[in-house]
Design a protein around this motif. Structure first.
Motif, PDB file in Angstrom:
ATOM      1  N   SER A 115       0.629  -1.433   0.704  1.00  0.00           N
ATOM      2  CA  SER A 115      -0.413  -0.057  -0.065  1.00  0.00           C
ATOM      3  C   SER A 115       0.641   1.010  -0.133  1.00  0.00           C
ATOM      4  O   SER A 115       1.742   0.980   0.460  1.00  0.00           O
ATOM      5  CB  SER A 115      -0.610   0.466   1.347  1.00  0.00           C
ATOM      6  N   VAL A 116       0.372   2.541  -0.401  1.00  0.00           N
ATOM      7  CA  VAL A 116       0.886   3.550  -0.449  1.00  0.00           C
ATOM      8  C   VAL A 116       0.453   4.215   0.389  1.00  0.00           C
ATOM      9  O   VAL A 116      -1.528   4.922  -0.436  1.00  0.00           O
ATOM     10  CB  VAL A 116       1.528   4.482  -1.944  1.00  0.00           C
ATOM     11  N   ALA A 117       0.525   5.136   0.898  1.00  0.00           N
ATOM     12  CA  ALA A 117      -0.327   6.507   1.644  1.00  0.00           C
ATOM     13  C   ALA A 117       0.384   7.636   1.422  1.00  0.00           C
ATOM     14  O   ALA A 117       1.637   7.789   0.841  1.00  0.00           O
ATOM     15  CB  ALA A 117       0.511   6.053   3.442  1.00  0.00           C
ATOM     16  N   LEU A 118      -1.429   8.540   1.423  1.00  0.00           N
ATOM     17  CA  LEU A 118      -0.798   9.525   0.359  1.00  0.00           C
ATOM     18  C   LEU A 118      -1.341  10.781   0.759  1.00  0.00           C
ATOM     19  O   LEU A 118      -2.264  10.363   1.527  1.00  0.00           O
ATOM     20  CB  LEU A 118      -1.097   9.129  -1.675  1.00  0.00           C
ATOM     21  N   SER A 119      -1.009  11.878   1.037  1.00  0.00           N
ATOM     22  CA  SER A 119      -1.749  13.036   1.394  1.00  0.00           C
ATOM     23  C   SER A 119      -0.908  14.661   0.766  1.00  0.00           C
ATOM     24  O   SER A 119      -0.269  14.083  -0.462  1.00  0.00           O
ATOM     25  CB  SER A 119      -0.567  13.512   3.266  1.00  0.00           C
ATOM     26  N   TRP A 120      -1.618  15.353   0.838  1.00  0.00           N
ATOM     27  CA  TRP A 120      -1.659  16.126  -0.373  1.00  0.00           C
ATOM     28  C   TRP A 120      -2.229  17.844   1.030  1.00  0.00           C
ATOM     29  O   TRP A 120      -3.215  17.499   1.834  1.00  0.00           O
ATOM     30  CB  TRP A 120      -2.195  16.287  -1.755  1.00  0.00           C
ATOM     31  N   SER A 121      -2.381  19.374  -0.197  1.00  0.00           N
ATOM     32  CA  SER A 121      -2.447  20.188   1.226  1.00  0.00           C
ATOM     33  C   SER A 121      -3.171  21.266  -0.660  1.00  0.00           C
ATOM     34  O   SER A 121      -2.456  20.775  -1.580  1.00  0.00           O
ATOM     35  CB  SER A 121      -1.704  21.325   1.882  1.00  0.00           C
ATOM     36  N   TYR A 122      -4.396  22.112  -0.236  1.00  0.00           N
ATOM     37  CA  TYR A 122      -4.066  23.149  -0.792  1.00  0.00           C
ATOM     38  C   TYR A 122      -4.682  24.103   0.027  1.00  0.00           C
ATOM     39  O   TYR A 122      -5.724  24.350   0.285  1.00  0.00           O
ATOM     40  CB  TYR A 122      -5.629  22.558  -1.738  1.00  0.00           C
ATOM     41  N   PRO A 123      -4.679  25.034  -0.067  1.00  0.00           N
ATOM     42  CA  PRO A 123      -5.069  26.896   0.758  1.00  0.00           C
ATOM     43  C   PRO A 123      -6.542  26.476   0.884  1.00  0.00           C
ATOM     44  O   PRO A 123      -7.303  26.818   2.254  1.00  0.00           O
ATOM     45  CB  PRO A 123      -4.374  27.408   0.504  1.00  0.00           C
ATOM     46  N   THR A 124      -7.243  26.122  -0.337  1.00  0.00           N
ATOM     47  CA  THR A 124      -8.805  26.726  -0.105  1.00  0.00           C
ATOM     48  C   THR A 124     -10.141  25.513   0.395  1.00  0.00           C
ATOM     49  O   THR A 124      -9.353  24.586  -0.668  1.00  0.00           O
ATOM     50  CB  THR A 124      -9.299  26.680  -1.213  1.00  0.00           C
ATOM     51  N   ALA A 125     -10.472  25.833   1.578  1.00  0.00           N
ATOM     52  CA  ALA A 125     -11.489  24.659   2.073  1.00  0.00           C
ATOM     53  C   ALA A 125     -12.731  24.409   0.964  1.00  0.00           C
ATOM     54  O   ALA A 125     -12.478  25.137  -0.272  1.00  0.00           O
ATOM     55  CB  ALA A 125     -11.558  25.141   3.343  1.00  0.00           C
ATOM     56  N   SER A 126     -13.434  23.059   0.785  1.00  0.00           N
ATOM     57  CA  SER A 126     -14.056  22.953   0.298  1.00  0.00           C
ATOM     58  C   SER A 126     -14.115  22.119  -0.857  1.00  0.00           C
ATOM     59  O   SER A 126     -14.777  23.077  -2.134  1.00  0.00           O
ATOM     60  CB  SER A 126     -15.246  24.089   0.322  1.00  0.00           C
ATOM     61  N   THR A 127     -12.626  21.976  -0.932  1.00  0.00           N
ATOM     62  CA  THR A 127     -12.003  21.474  -2.269  1.00  0.00           C
ATOM     63  C   THR A 127     -12.335  19.785  -2.957  1.00  0.00           C
ATOM     64  O   THR A 127     -12.191  19.778  -1.711  1.00  0.00           O
ATOM     65  CB  THR A 127     -10.610  22.312  -2.588  1.00  0.00           C
ATOM     66  N   TYR A 128     -12.833  19.624  -4.008  1.00  0.00           N
ATOM     67  CA  TYR A 128     -12.829  18.436  -4.410  1.00  0.00           C
ATOM     68  C   TYR A 128     -12.158  17.727  -4.763  1.00  0.00           C
ATOM     69  O   TYR A 128     -11.527  18.606  -6.124  1.00  0.00           O
ATOM     70  CB  TYR A 128     -14.519  18.248  -4.432  1.00  0.00           C
ATOM     71  N   TYR A 129     -11.380  16.671  -4.706  1.00  0.00           N
ATOM     72  CA  TYR A 129      -9.923  16.087  -5.199  1.00  0.00           C
ATOM     73  C   TYR A 129     -10.877  14.136  -5.523  1.00  0.00           C
ATOM     74  O   TYR A 129     -11.390  13.510  -5.184  1.00  0.00           O
ATOM     75  CB  TYR A 129      -9.107  15.228  -4.627  1.00  0.00           C
ATOM     76  N   TYR A 130      -9.486  13.891  -6.609  1.00  0.00           N
ATOM     77  CA  TYR A 130      -9.521  13.058  -7.337  1.00  0.00           C
ATOM     78  C   TYR A 130      -7.987  12.471  -6.833  1.00  0.00           C
ATOM     79  O   TYR A 130      -7.208  13.535  -7.509  1.00  0.00           O
ATOM     80  CB  TYR A 130      -9.899  12.899  -9.168  1.00  0.00           C
ATOM     81  N   VAL A 131      -7.848  11.079  -6.857  1.00  0.00           N
ATOM     82  CA  VAL A 131      -6.027  10.853  -6.673  1.00  0.00           C
ATOM     83  C   VAL A 131      -6.583  10.134  -8.299  1.00  0.00           C
ATOM     84  O   VAL A 131      -6.984   9.257  -8.241  1.00  0.00           O
ATOM     85  CB  VAL A 131      -6.278   9.835  -5.532  1.00  0.00           C
ATOM     86  N   PHE A 132      -5.438  10.398  -9.165  1.00  0.00           N
ATOM     87  CA  PHE A 132      -5.337   9.060 -10.329  1.00  0.00           C
ATOM     88  C   PHE A 132      -3.724   8.697  -9.715  1.00  0.00           C
ATOM     89  O   PHE A 132      -2.059   9.329  -9.833  1.00  0.00           O
ATOM     90  CB  PHE A 132      -5.031  10.120 -11.552  1.00  0.00           C
ATOM     91  N   VAL A 133      -4.384   6.931  -9.940  1.00  0.00           N
ATOM     92  CA  VAL A 133      -2.741   6.259  -9.808  1.00  0.00           C
ATOM     93  C   VAL A 133      -2.693   5.295 -11.474  1.00  0.00           C
ATOM     94  O   VAL A 133      -3.308   4.720 -11.667  1.00  0.00           O
ATOM     95  CB  VAL A 133      -3.340   5.048  -9.038  1.00  0.00           C
TER      96      VAL A 133
END
Length: 440
Positions: free
Chosen positions: A366-384
């Motif tokens: 398994s791989v643990a991913l984490s990320w950040s972006y300054p604006t709240a209420s942003t919706y994310y997709y992770v592409f592998v």
């Protein structure tokens, strides 16, 4: 196989074949599905083979896999699985799901079935109770496989409205029957009723006769795209030969998501349906299919003999008025060589790299991913992007900024995060592990 004390089990539900218990522990709560008799060696081996195949599918994250087989002190065997508090019947108890969510649900579950069928696996019991919502909000298909169904046949009367006619007649479990079950499940999600709703004074035998002889109830309302209603009718055709294969259904759901529908120009104007949206539906199809925008780059894995690019669209299963996604739709993605999608009517282009994807933590499987972006209420997709795969697989995380991704310990991977906030798109730089060379 570890032995579990019955005293540690908390009763949750009793089904027609097995009993379900909660299994609290130091980690996340699990459920234990306990069957009335011990498993014979053939069934035990069959479960192991099926689960191993399912775990290797690219869509495995949309399957509720068996975590382990557990033995009780009285000799019975239980299947330990992730605890999902709600299934589709609970989700539609207050009304139909938003149309956009139903289309996305169809795309996700038909993709699961298509991959499983290609691998030689039949689900054997696609019913509303087997469509569950994970704590993350993502849908998953549970109770996958034939080994246990052959060992402990279920009473078909209880789910007759969602069971293919040939199964009711002669017990023929097949890929075509899976497609029928999915069509019936989506009918419930779209209308809030089964395709053969109960009539006053009607017996279970009467329902079976209607399934065998009558067409399913019509999907009505000008807010429902005709292409979607027609697709569900074909999926529930009496003749198995007339039903689309799961892979063909995937393409039709993706066409609906892309706004292609059945319009001659390959573009369906969903604005025509906005004036009569069904009460309680908060995410019209226009929220997931609208005007094209410039192509957005997707993560590529280079040097493995192929170039991997994203070609799928996924989202979450949400309840009307329940999730933030009902007011701010998730980011929508598409192939870089065909129609592109936008979650709003505003045409826009991706902004420069602004999401910070932290170095992935490689744990082997398994791989643990984490990320950040300054604006709240942003919706994310992770592409592998996986070495040797023709497609990068997407996972919708909502507003969460972390994800653990199951991986093969022997392959290289690239990861990228994309986000959406009120029509604007953001992305991270692609990041690789194990020496992978990644490019956008």
């Amino acid at each position: 196989m570890a032995e579990i004390s019955p005293d540690s089990l908390v009763p949750r539900a009793v089904g027609p074949v097995a009993s379900v218990f909660l299994l609290p522990g130091p980690g996340p709560t699990s459920v234990l599905k306990v069957y009335p008799q011990p498993l014979d060696r053939r069934t035990y081996n069959g479960i192991e083979v099926e689960q191993a195949k399912l775990s290797r599918l690219r869509s495995a994250s949309s399957i509720l896999l068996v975590q382990s087989l557990e033995e009780l002190a009285d000799g019975r065997t239980g299947l330990r699985m992730e605890f999902c508090a709600q299934s589709l019947p609970e989700l539609v108890a207050t009304g139909p799901l938003p149309i956009g969510d139903v289309i996305v649900l169809g795309q996700i579950l038909s993709s699961v079935l298509a991959e499983a069928h290609h691998a030689g696996l039949v689900h054997g019991g696609v019913t509303p109770s087997n469509v569950v919502e994970r704590p993350s909000g993502q849908p998953a298909l549970a109770d996958f496989g034939m080994a246990l169904r052959l060992r402990f046949p279920r009473d078909l009367m209880g789910d007759a409205a969602y069971t293919a006619p040939e199964v009711l007649r002669d017990g023929e479990l097949s890929e075509a029957a899976d497609v029928y079950g999915l069509g019936a499940v989506l009918h419930l999600a779209l209308t809030g009723q089964s395709p053969f709703p109960a009539r006053p004074g009607e017996s279970a035998d009467d329902v079976v006769l209607r399934v065998l002889r009558e067409p399913p109830a019509e999907v009505t309302g000008r807010d429902v795209p005709p292409a979607l209603a027609k697709l569900l009718v074909r999926m529930m055709a009496k003749d198995p030969e007339l039903r689309p294969e799961a892979a063909a259904a995937v393409r039709e759901f993706e066409a609906l998501l892309a706004g292609a529908g059945s319009a001659p120009e390959d573009e369906l104007d969903f604005d025509d349906f906005r004036d009569e949206l069904a009460a309680g539906r908060s995410t019209p199809v226009a929220a997931v299919a609208s005007t094209p925008i410039k192509k957005r780059p997707k993560p590529l894995l280079i040097g493995a003999g192929v170039v991997v690019a994203l070609v799928a669209v996924v989202a979450v299963l949400v309840r009307p008025g329940h999730d933030k996604a009902s007011t701010e739709p998730p980011p929508t993605v598409s192939t870089p060589v065909t129609t592109t999608l936008s979650p709003t009517q505003t045409s826009t282009t991706p902004k420069p790299v602004t999401i910070k994807l932290n170095p992935p933590q490689d744990h082997g499987t398994s791989v643990a991913l984490s990320w950040s972006y300054p604006t709240a209420s942003t919706y994310y997709y992770v592409f592998v992007a996986e070495q040797g795969s023709k497609q990068a697989r997407p996972t919708y995380t909502g507003t969460r900024t972390s994800l653990t991704v199951p991986v093969s310990p022997t392959l290289k991977y690239c990861f990228q995060v994309q986000g959406s906030n009120r029509g604007e798109f953001f992305e991270s730089a692609p990041v690789g592990i194990r020496g992978a060379s990644c490019a956008s």
